[in-house]
Design an enzyme around this catalytic site. Structure first.
Site, PDB file in Angstrom:
ATOM      1  N   ARG A   1       0.515  -9.297   7.748  1.00  0.00           N
ATOM      2  CA  ARG A   1       1.004  -8.908   6.418  1.00  0.00           C
ATOM      3  C   ARG A   1       1.845  -9.998   5.781  1.00  0.00           C
ATOM      4  O   ARG A   1       1.986 -10.061   4.566  1.00  0.00           O
ATOM      5  CB  ARG A   1       1.873  -7.641   6.514  1.00  0.00           C
TER       6      ARG A   1
ATOM      7  N   GLU B   1      -1.898  -0.855  -5.472  1.00  0.00           N
ATOM      8  CA  GLU B   1      -2.563  -0.817  -4.170  1.00  0.00           C
ATOM      9  C   GLU B   1      -3.046  -2.212  -3.775  1.00  0.00           C
ATOM     10  O   GLU B   1      -3.323  -3.046  -4.635  1.00  0.00           O
ATOM     11  CB  GLU B   1      -3.736   0.184  -4.269  1.00  0.00           C
ATOM     12  N   ASP B   2      -3.134  -2.454  -2.483  1.00  0.00           N
ATOM     13  CA  ASP B   2      -3.609  -3.756  -2.017  1.00  0.00           C
ATOM     14  C   ASP B   2      -5.124  -3.894  -2.144  1.00  0.00           C
ATOM     15  O   ASP B   2      -5.632  -4.884  -2.646  1.00  0.00           O
ATOM     16  CB  ASP B   2      -3.152  -4.036  -0.573  1.00  0.00           C
TER      17      ASP B   2
ATOM     18  N   ASP C   1     -11.289   0.417  -0.830  1.00  0.00           N
ATOM     19  CA  ASP C   1     -12.444   0.234   0.037  1.00  0.00           C
ATOM     20  C   ASP C   1     -13.364   1.448  -0.146  1.00  0.00           C
ATOM     21  O   ASP C   1     -14.145   1.491  -1.088  1.00  0.00           O
ATOM     22  CB  ASP C   1     -11.880   0.096   1.460  1.00  0.00           C
TER      23      ASP C   1
ATOM     24  N   PHE D   1     -13.625  -8.053   6.382  1.00  0.00           N
ATOM     25  CA  PHE D   1     -12.280  -7.542   6.631  1.00  0.00           C
ATOM     26  C   PHE D   1     -11.266  -8.643   6.344  1.00  0.00           C
ATOM     27  O   PHE D   1     -11.285  -9.698   6.961  1.00  0.00           O
ATOM     28  CB  PHE D   1     -12.131  -7.032   8.059  1.00  0.00           C
TER      29      PHE D   1
HETATM   30  P1  IMP Z   1      -9.858   3.368   1.413  1.00  0.00           P
HETATM   31  O1  IMP Z   1      -9.222   4.720   1.507  1.00  0.00           O
HETATM   32  O2  IMP Z   1     -11.070   3.261   2.297  1.00  0.00           O
HETATM   33  O3  IMP Z   1     -10.168   2.933  -0.001  1.00  0.00           O
HETATM   34  O4  IMP Z   1      -8.891   2.354   2.095  1.00  0.00           O
HETATM   35  C1  IMP Z   1      -7.788   1.853   1.504  1.00  0.00           C
HETATM   36  C2  IMP Z   1      -6.851   1.262   2.551  1.00  0.00           C
HETATM   37  O5  IMP Z   1      -7.569   0.741   3.656  1.00  0.00           O
HETATM   38  C3  IMP Z   1      -6.118   0.105   1.960  1.00  0.00           C
HETATM   39  O6  IMP Z   1      -4.890   0.502   1.420  1.00  0.00           O
HETATM   40  C4  IMP Z   1      -5.927  -0.803   3.151  1.00  0.00           C
HETATM   41  O7  IMP Z   1      -4.699  -0.478   3.771  1.00  0.00           O
HETATM   42  C5  IMP Z   1      -7.047  -0.492   4.101  1.00  0.00           C
HETATM   43  N1  IMP Z   1      -8.112  -1.517   4.055  1.00  0.00           N
HETATM   44  C6  IMP Z   1      -9.356  -1.410   3.522  1.00  0.00           C
HETATM   45  N2  IMP Z   1     -10.067  -2.547   3.635  1.00  0.00           N
HETATM   46  C7  IMP Z   1      -9.239  -3.429   4.250  1.00  0.00           C
HETATM   47  C8  IMP Z   1      -9.380  -4.818   4.634  1.00  0.00           C
HETATM   48  O8  IMP Z   1     -10.406  -5.502   4.433  1.00  0.00           O
HETATM   49  N3  IMP Z   1      -8.300  -5.370   5.242  1.00  0.00           N
HETATM   50  C9  IMP Z   1      -7.127  -4.683   5.476  1.00  0.00           C
HETATM   51  N4  IMP Z   1      -6.954  -3.402   5.128  1.00  0.00           N
HETATM   52  C10 IMP Z   1      -8.005  -2.774   4.522  1.00  0.00           C
HETATM   53 MG    MG Z   2      -3.365  -0.429   5.172  1.00  0.00          MG
END
Ligand code: IMP
Ligand code: MG
Length: 178
Positions: free
Chosen positions: A164, A98-99, A102, A151
């Protein structure tokens, strides 16, 4: 494109070294075993490529696409499957690539989904981790960097699908998404 960034957080070189460190750890932990790397599209593509170049154990690669964000900067908490796995994962050792983590909602959903599909084990490898924003408790096995609550874009991460392609990770100027 570069002018939309407030600052660079991690350079291409720092990211490459970190991908190597995580791959070395995985090679050691899974020595003699086989792994399926499942990348989450689209954010994980650059990281998956750098990670795989350093993986030495037998492995296969698959991708899934889920959405929880829409086009904003905040998680909606709902996760939709847009593209599912293309191979079964019964009895396999899965590592989700995963990237960024959050809120944790996406990974929490996917981990439960893979366990329901009878994977032998499911671990998580994320380049970035934003622990301050967690909404659900989640075990993360391999973490590249803990990032502040800003962000970030680049190296696969997007804002409204842009940025990206940047080879580094930076903080987007708030006026871009205000
Ligand atoms: P989560 O479900 O809130 O943990 O979000 C995960 C997804 O939200 C990641 O795979 C990202 O695609 C996106 N995301 C969360 N924070 C960022 C950020 O700071 N920049 C870009 N994408 C983010
Ligand atoms: Mg995303």
């Amino acid at each position: 494109m570069h002018k939309d960034l407030e600052k660079v957080l991690y350079t291409e070189e720092e990211i490459r070294e970190t991908a190597k460190r995580l791959a070395d750890q995985i090679n050691e932990d899974y020595a003699g075993q086989e792994v399926v790397f499942v990348g989450l599209l689209k954010g994980s593509v650059q990281f998956m490529a750098d990670l795989l170049k350093n993986i030495e154990i037998m492995c296969t690669v698959d991708f899934m696409c889920v959405s929880s964000y829409g086009n904003g900067t905040k998680s909606t908490g709902r996760v939709n499957i847009i593209k599912d796995l293309s191979e079964p994962i019964d009895d396999k050792n899965v590592i989700i690539v995963e990237d960024i983590i959050d809120s944790g909602n996406t990974l929490n959903f996917i981990k439960r989904y893979f366990s329901a599909k009878n994977a032998n084990s499911v671990r998580i490898c994320t380049l970035l981790n934003k622990p301050s924003r967690r909404e659900v408790e989640i075990d993360v096995d391999y973490i590249g960097f803990d990032v502040p609550d800003e962000f970030v874009v680049g190296y696969g991460l997007d804002y409204c699908e842009y940025y990206r392609n940047l080879p580094y990770i930076g903080v987007l100027k708030p006026e871009i998404y205000a």
